[in-house]
Design a protein around this motif. Sequence first.
Motif, PDB file in Angstrom:
ATOM      1  N   LYS A  14       1.857   3.348  -2.272  1.00  0.00           N
ATOM      2  CA  LYS A  14       0.458   3.009  -2.588  1.00  0.00           C
ATOM      3  C   LYS A  14      -0.479   3.365  -1.433  1.00  0.00           C
ATOM      4  O   LYS A  14      -1.501   4.012  -1.637  1.00  0.00           O
ATOM      5  CB  LYS A  14       0.326   1.493  -2.876  1.00  0.00           C
ATOM      6  CG  LYS A  14       1.251   0.963  -3.937  1.00  0.00           C
ATOM      7  CD  LYS A  14       1.102  -0.533  -4.109  1.00  0.00           C
ATOM      8  CE  LYS A  14       1.450  -1.371  -2.886  1.00  0.00           C
ATOM      9  NZ  LYS A  14       2.881  -1.377  -2.542  1.00  0.00           N
ATOM     10  N   SER A  15      -0.122   2.913  -0.232  1.00  0.00           N
ATOM     11  CA  SER A  15      -1.000   3.171   0.916  1.00  0.00           C
ATOM     12  C   SER A  15      -1.113   4.667   1.165  1.00  0.00           C
ATOM     13  O   SER A  15      -2.208   5.177   1.422  1.00  0.00           O
ATOM     14  CB  SER A  15      -0.466   2.504   2.184  1.00  0.00           C
ATOM     15  OG  SER A  15      -0.444   1.122   2.018  1.00  0.00           O
ATOM     16  N   THR A  16      -0.003   5.356   1.087  1.00  0.00           N
ATOM     17  CA  THR A  16      -0.030   6.795   1.335  1.00  0.00           C
ATOM     18  C   THR A  16      -0.952   7.490   0.333  1.00  0.00           C
ATOM     19  O   THR A  16      -1.762   8.337   0.708  1.00  0.00           O
ATOM     20  CB  THR A  16       1.406   7.378   1.244  1.00  0.00           C
ATOM     21  OG1 THR A  16       2.243   6.613   2.110  1.00  0.00           O
ATOM     22  CG2 THR A  16       1.443   8.836   1.645  1.00  0.00           C
ATOM     23  N   CYS A  56      -9.555   0.389  -0.520  1.00  0.00           N
ATOM     24  CA  CYS A  56      -9.110  -0.897   0.022  1.00  0.00           C
ATOM     25  C   CYS A  56      -7.589  -0.936  -0.017  1.00  0.00           C
ATOM     26  O   CYS A  56      -6.999  -0.805  -1.084  1.00  0.00           O
ATOM     27  CB  CYS A  56      -9.631  -2.052  -0.830  1.00  0.00           C
ATOM     28  SG  CYS A  56     -11.407  -2.022  -1.080  1.00  0.00           S
ATOM     29  N   ASP A  57      -6.985  -1.130   1.147  1.00  0.00           N
ATOM     30  CA  ASP A  57      -5.529  -1.199   1.184  1.00  0.00           C
ATOM     31  C   ASP A  57      -5.112  -2.647   1.420  1.00  0.00           C
ATOM     32  O   ASP A  57      -5.259  -3.162   2.512  1.00  0.00           O
ATOM     33  CB  ASP A  57      -4.993  -0.282   2.291  1.00  0.00           C
ATOM     34  CG  ASP A  57      -3.484  -0.090   2.181  1.00  0.00           C
ATOM     35  OD1 ASP A  57      -2.915  -0.468   1.139  1.00  0.00           O
ATOM     36  OD2 ASP A  57      -2.880   0.431   3.138  1.00  0.00           O
ATOM     37  N   GLU A  58      -4.617  -3.300   0.391  1.00  0.00           N
ATOM     38  CA  GLU A  58      -4.203  -4.705   0.444  1.00  0.00           C
ATOM     39  C   GLU A  58      -5.297  -5.559   1.092  1.00  0.00           C
ATOM     40  O   GLU A  58      -5.039  -6.293   2.057  1.00  0.00           O
ATOM     41  CB  GLU A  58      -2.896  -4.846   1.243  1.00  0.00           C
ATOM     42  CG  GLU A  58      -1.766  -3.967   0.765  1.00  0.00           C
ATOM     43  CD  GLU A  58      -0.911  -4.583  -0.343  1.00  0.00           C
ATOM     44  OE1 GLU A  58      -1.234  -5.702  -0.793  1.00  0.00           O
ATOM     45  OE2 GLU A  58       0.049  -3.941  -0.762  1.00  0.00           O
ATOM     46  N   PRO A  59      -6.531  -5.526   0.570  1.00  0.00           N
ATOM     47  CA  PRO A  59      -7.636  -6.167   1.282  1.00  0.00           C
ATOM     48  C   PRO A  59      -7.556  -7.691   1.322  1.00  0.00           C
ATOM     49  O   PRO A  59      -8.254  -8.306   2.112  1.00  0.00           O
ATOM     50  CB  PRO A  59      -8.871  -5.734   0.478  1.00  0.00           C
ATOM     51  CG  PRO A  59      -8.356  -5.504  -0.896  1.00  0.00           C
ATOM     52  CD  PRO A  59      -6.961  -4.955  -0.713  1.00  0.00           C
TER      53      PRO A  59
END
Length: 348
Positions: A64-66, A195-198
């Motif tokens: 997901k982050s990538t 937004c990464d795991e905000p």
Amino acid sequence: MASTLTPTPSPGRVAHRVPPAVSLEDVTVTLPRASGDLQILHGVSFKVPAGSVVALAGESGSGKSTAALSLMRLLPWGAEVGGRIMAGDRDVAAMSKEELRLFRSKEARIILQDPWSSLHPMKSVGSQLIESARASDPALSKAQARELAVETMKRVHIPDPKSRLKAYPHEMSGGQLQRVLIAMALVARPTLLVCDEPTTALDVSTQAQILELLRELNREMGLTIVIATHDLDVIAGLADRLVVMYAGRVVEEGPTAQVMANPQHPYTWALLATAPKHNRGERMLTIEGRPPALDALPPGCSFAERCEFTTARCLETRPELVLVDEPSRHRTACLRVQADQSVSEEVR
Ligand SMILES: Nc1ncnc2c1ncn2[C@@H]1O[C@H](COP(=O)(O)OP(=O)(O)O)[C@@H](O)[C@H]1O
Ligand SMILES: [Mg+2]
């Protein structure tokens, strides 16, 4: 209600108001490692319509982050990217250094999981907001940037913004700091927020408030939002479309309500069953087993080892993403669903 930020154009800003649709098209990401290259994304494709919220969901390590960071070309040094990443009609991979700098400072901004490590501990939040505003628009005077900082603090519902400008990060709660970070992004008047795991680092009630704020910014300012999260409860009510990832691939994608009400991929079912709120907290389930190691992916379906419907074919044939519903573009990559579809086509 119109945003208080929109009607005050200043030099150099007007050109960035229309959000572009962004998309990943068959994107691969490979990282160099001493022990051999590691492919993290394997042909990831999804579209983020302008002004929409798209969520990337999946267990930790699914990519997901990538995928989210690749939209801003924020990948680890040495990463090799294949396929196409588009922001409007611009190819993100083809942007020059200067274009990329402008893209990241004015158009696309990122919010990370941990607000504490994203802010300078020795500078007041006001000075950091003013710096962010002036970095994105050097034509702003200090007074204009300060005014914009106060306005933006108000926009993200920080009470008593004028005096809060003087606060240092350690004087604020995690929820307030995440609001400050969102404000730091907003002072640049971006059109895309990644937004990464905000909300992962925040307590449950603060999480809900931050999610509500993101939804409000999407509705009222037309901000396009891409949100990566392992928590499906975060997505319901926020995301228009849901992209479910597993072992570096998209296994299901479609309108959130439809995917949640009628999940097609056994992995999506399992993920929904483990989401406490979705599951009304009746059972805290976990998905048995673990995703395969990225350097040892099986030749067939990556989920086969954990799936209760696995057949011999699943072990040999890698399922492609296929449409299960044309109007909504709901897609899934599961041979079982595809077999069901061809049976019903024969019956017809
Ligand atoms: N800089 C890196 N070096 C080596 N492996 C990495 C790096 N970044 C991510 N990975 C690996 O890539 C996979 C996907 O990571 P990531 O995109 O962070 O997944 P997610 O956000 O879904 O947890 C994980 O297995 C992770 O260990
Ligand atoms: Mg992640």
